[in-house]
Scaffold this motif. Sequence first.
Motif, PDB file in Angstrom:
ATOM      1  N   VAL A   1      -7.341  -4.097  -2.591  1.00 56.49           N
ATOM      2  CA  VAL A   1      -6.453  -2.962  -2.869  1.00 56.49           C
ATOM      3  C   VAL A   1      -7.326  -1.747  -3.169  1.00 56.49           C
ATOM      4  O   VAL A   1      -8.154  -1.777  -4.089  1.00 56.49           O
ATOM      5  CB  VAL A   1      -5.513  -3.250  -4.053  1.00 56.49           C
ATOM      6  N   LYS A   2      -7.134  -0.705  -2.376  1.00 55.77           N
ATOM      7  CA  LYS A   2      -7.896   0.529  -2.563  1.00 55.77           C
ATOM      8  C   LYS A   2      -6.952   1.634  -2.995  1.00 55.77           C
ATOM      9  O   LYS A   2      -6.032   1.997  -2.268  1.00 55.77           O
ATOM     10  CB  LYS A   2      -8.606   0.928  -1.266  1.00 55.77           C
ATOM     11  N   VAL A   3      -7.179   2.161  -4.191  1.00 58.48           N
ATOM     12  CA  VAL A   3      -6.394   3.270  -4.724  1.00 58.48           C
ATOM     13  C   VAL A   3      -7.355   4.433  -4.934  1.00 58.48           C
ATOM     14  O   VAL A   3      -8.210   4.376  -5.822  1.00 58.48           O
ATOM     15  CB  VAL A   3      -5.689   2.890  -6.037  1.00 58.48           C
TER      16      VAL A   3
ATOM     17  N   LEU B   1       2.328   1.693  -3.541  1.00 61.53           N
ATOM     18  CA  LEU B   1       1.351   2.210  -4.489  1.00 61.53           C
ATOM     19  C   LEU B   1       1.093   3.696  -4.260  1.00 61.53           C
ATOM     20  O   LEU B   1       0.963   4.475  -5.215  1.00 61.53           O
ATOM     21  CB  LEU B   1       0.044   1.425  -4.376  1.00 61.53           C
ATOM     22  N   THR B   2       1.023   4.104  -3.012  1.00 60.42           N
ATOM     23  CA  THR B   2       0.804   5.519  -2.703  1.00 60.42           C
ATOM     24  C   THR B   2       1.913   6.380  -3.291  1.00 60.42           C
ATOM     25  O   THR B   2       1.659   7.449  -3.869  1.00 60.42           O
ATOM     26  CB  THR B   2       0.727   5.725  -1.181  1.00 60.42           C
TER      27      THR B   2
ATOM     28  N   SER C   1      -3.269   5.008  -1.040  1.00 50.30           N
ATOM     29  CA  SER C   1      -3.589   3.627  -1.420  1.00 50.30           C
ATOM     30  C   SER C   1      -3.359   2.705  -0.227  1.00 50.30           C
ATOM     31  O   SER C   1      -2.449   2.923   0.581  1.00 50.30           O
ATOM     32  CB  SER C   1      -2.716   3.171  -2.596  1.00 50.30           C
TER      33      SER C   1
ATOM     34  N   GLY D   1       0.810  -1.207   0.000  1.00 47.81           N
ATOM     35  CA  GLY D   1       0.000   0.000   0.000  1.00 47.81           C
ATOM     36  C   GLY D   1       0.844   1.258   0.000  1.00 47.81           C
ATOM     37  O   GLY D   1       0.552   2.242  -0.701  1.00 47.81           O
TER      38      GLY D   1
ATOM     39  N   SER E   1      -8.403  10.334 -12.745  1.00 50.29           N
ATOM     40  CA  SER E   1      -8.862   9.115 -12.088  1.00 50.29           C
ATOM     41  C   SER E   1     -10.191   8.633 -12.642  1.00 50.29           C
ATOM     42  O   SER E   1     -10.535   7.463 -12.529  1.00 50.29           O
ATOM     43  CB  SER E   1      -9.009   9.366 -10.580  1.00 50.29           C
TER      44      SER E   1
ATOM     45  N   TRP F   1      -3.847   2.312 -12.514  1.00 55.18           N
ATOM     46  CA  TRP F   1      -2.675   2.750 -11.755  1.00 55.18           C
ATOM     47  C   TRP F   1      -1.665   3.415 -12.685  1.00 55.18           C
ATOM     48  O   TRP F   1      -1.090   4.454 -12.349  1.00 55.18           O
ATOM     49  CB  TRP F   1      -2.031   1.567 -11.040  1.00 55.18           C
TER      50      TRP F   1
END
Length: 298
Positions: free
Chosen positions: A183-185, A49-50, A57, A46, A115, A106
């Motif tokens: 997975v939260k983006v 990804l952030t 994320s 996470g 987004s 992503w």
Amino acid sequence: MSEQEDQSAGRQRTVDVYDFRRPTTLPRQHSRVLEVAFETFARQWGTQLTAKVRVKSTATLEQLIMQSYDEYAASLPSVTAMVLCRIEGSESRLVMQFPATAALSWVTRMLGGASETAVPDRKFTQIEQSLISRMVEDGLEDLSYSLGALLTTPVRMDVIQYNSQFAQAAAPAELMIVASFTVKVGESLAVASLAIPADILLSGLGDVNPTVHSRDAEALVRAQVTQVPVDVAIQLSPTPVTPAQILGLAVGDVIPLPHLENRPFDVAINGTRLATAAPARNGSRAAAVIVTIEENQR
């Protein structure tokens, strides 16, 4: 209740086939060690990804099970991104799976896209595959760090497959440790998974979380108890007093004790008398010489 009555009640019976010659349940002690490792990986992933997509994320471990590769592949969408990774010294592959649409979104964010842009479900271009490969390699580094001694062999990215039914990462009956993640983006959610050949991880679990046979339990407990420090008190015989006497104490007051001058002191642990001792000296320190030992059956 007969079968006909059971069906009329609207209840359905399901039977799960279980092969006792090939158990697919993780022992509790092994499961907990793996859960901690994969939760660490989720936090690392996470954070990675952030940093790459420049939006908050998170990755959350949802489930950890052991199942055959055939069962794992059947549980995946028919069209998805499956990154097969080589494990040195093993013919089987480690699998990192995530939706292709999620990976493309992503990449869109990494390249400065909006987004809200709709991303079609398709194969990656060369530029997209290069960026995703770099993300996967960083993820494998996080995985090696998180698993520690459980995964000591090098892992390298091999190929990306887009059809779960055609990707042959292992033999159909080979057991895999499968970790599922959410997975939260930003505001978008995706379900990802990680599958590792069970023999790779289970071979190291004995060293990380050693177990012993139950027949050795008594000896181990006894050995442990003998090493626990306890407070030993050398005391005189107690005397009962009233609260009024306690509240009326002043400097210089004398409290008579029932302990005779020629009687040894009591040696006690947590109020339990174990022995008697006479006053002595050990160099510049006061000491007590054990004169009798009592067997207390309480």
